[in-house]
Design an enzyme around this catalytic site. Structure first.
Site, PDB file in Angstrom:
ATOM      1  CD  GLU A   5       4.626   3.174   3.729  1.00 23.35           C
ATOM      2  OE1 GLU A   5       3.901   2.607   2.917  1.00 23.35           O
ATOM      3  OE2 GLU A   5       4.261   4.344   4.817  1.00 23.35           O
TER       4      GLU A   5
ATOM      5  CE  LYS B  64      -2.909   1.880  -3.383  1.00 25.43           C
ATOM      6  NZ  LYS B  64      -2.814   1.081  -2.200  1.00 25.43           N
TER       7      LYS B  64
HETATM    8  N1  LIG Z   1       1.514   5.092   4.965  1.00 25.16           N
HETATM    9  C1  LIG Z   1       0.507   4.011   4.247  1.00 25.16           C
HETATM   10  N2  LIG Z   1      -0.504   4.206   4.787  1.00 25.16           N
HETATM   11  C2  LIG Z   1      -1.438   3.353   3.904  1.00 25.16           C
HETATM   12  C3  LIG Z   1      -1.066   2.441   2.977  1.00 25.16           C
HETATM   13  C4  LIG Z   1       0.258   2.472   2.624  1.00 25.16           C
HETATM   14  O1  LIG Z   1       0.669   1.527   1.617  1.00 25.16           O
HETATM   15  N3  LIG Z   1       1.130   3.340   3.318  1.00 25.16           N
HETATM   16  N4  LIG Z   1      -1.992   1.797   2.309  1.00 25.16           N
HETATM   17  C5  LIG Z   1      -3.356   1.789   2.706  1.00 25.16           C
HETATM   18  C6  LIG Z   1      -4.245   1.125   1.527  1.00 25.16           C
HETATM   19  O2  LIG Z   1      -3.772   0.101   1.166  1.00 25.16           O
HETATM   20  C7  LIG Z   1      -4.970   2.303   0.874  1.00 25.16           C
HETATM   21  O3  LIG Z   1      -4.420   2.735  -0.084  1.00 25.16           O
HETATM   22  C8  LIG Z   1      -6.203   1.501  -0.077  1.00 25.16           C
HETATM   23  O4  LIG Z   1      -7.089   2.676  -0.326  1.00 25.16           O
HETATM   24  C9  LIG Z   1      -3.635   2.894   3.678  1.00 25.16           C
HETATM   25  N5  LIG Z   1      -2.645   3.497   4.259  1.00 25.16           N
END
Ligand SMILES: Nc1nc2c(c(=O)[nH]1)N=C([C@H](O)[C@@H](O)CO)CN2
Length: 121
Positions: free
Chosen positions: A73, A98
């Site tokens: 975000e 991602k």
């Molecule tokens: N809404 C989000 N949820 C999650 C994020 C994020 O950046 N935004 N990041 C993670 C961890 O970094 C994940 O990507 C590792 O696998 C978890 N949830």
């Protein structure tokens, strides 16, 4: 308004909330829709009158190389603000994926729209 597109742009960056994610670079995938009026550039056949998708892609790569956010975000929000300011983009949609973050999903991420859309005249 018209759109200049950048699709499936790979961006290497430090990103993530977990300790192990702070020690390595991961690759994000970005789709961008960038609003502009392409008619002046088309009429003059002049790159200087439109959004240069190559220059913007290079700027995004540099942003990724020098940032280290926890959340996708934050990456999306800061990048959108930077692009609007530096390139004078009145409206944009930025979709960030991602890949591999959730093994059961092809990708996870966010999609944001920022700015004001002006109808063409
Ligand atoms: N809404 C989000 N949820 C999650 C994020 C994020 O950046 N935004 N990041 C993670 C961890 O970094 C994940 O990507 C590792 O696998 C978890 N949830």
């Amino acid at each position: 308004m018209d759109l200049v597109l950048i699709e499936a742009l790979k961006v290497d960056t430090v990103i993530g909330v977990y300790d192990w994610e702070r020690t390595l670079t991961q690759t994000l995938e970005l789709d961008l829709e960038l609003a502009t009026d392409i008619r002046p550039a088309a009429a003059a056949d002049d790159l200087a009158r439109t959004l240069d998708y190559a220059a913007i892609s290079e700027r995004i790569a540099a942003f990724g190389a020098t940032s280290a956010f926890a959340l996708v975000e934050t990456f999306a929000e800061r990048l959108a603000a930077l692009l609007q300011q530096e390139f004078g983009i009145p409206w944009l949609r930025l979709t960030l994926r991602k890949p591999g973050a959730v093994s059961a999903a092809r990708a996870v991420g966010v999609s944001i729209t920022r700015g004001i859309w002006h109808e063409a005249n």
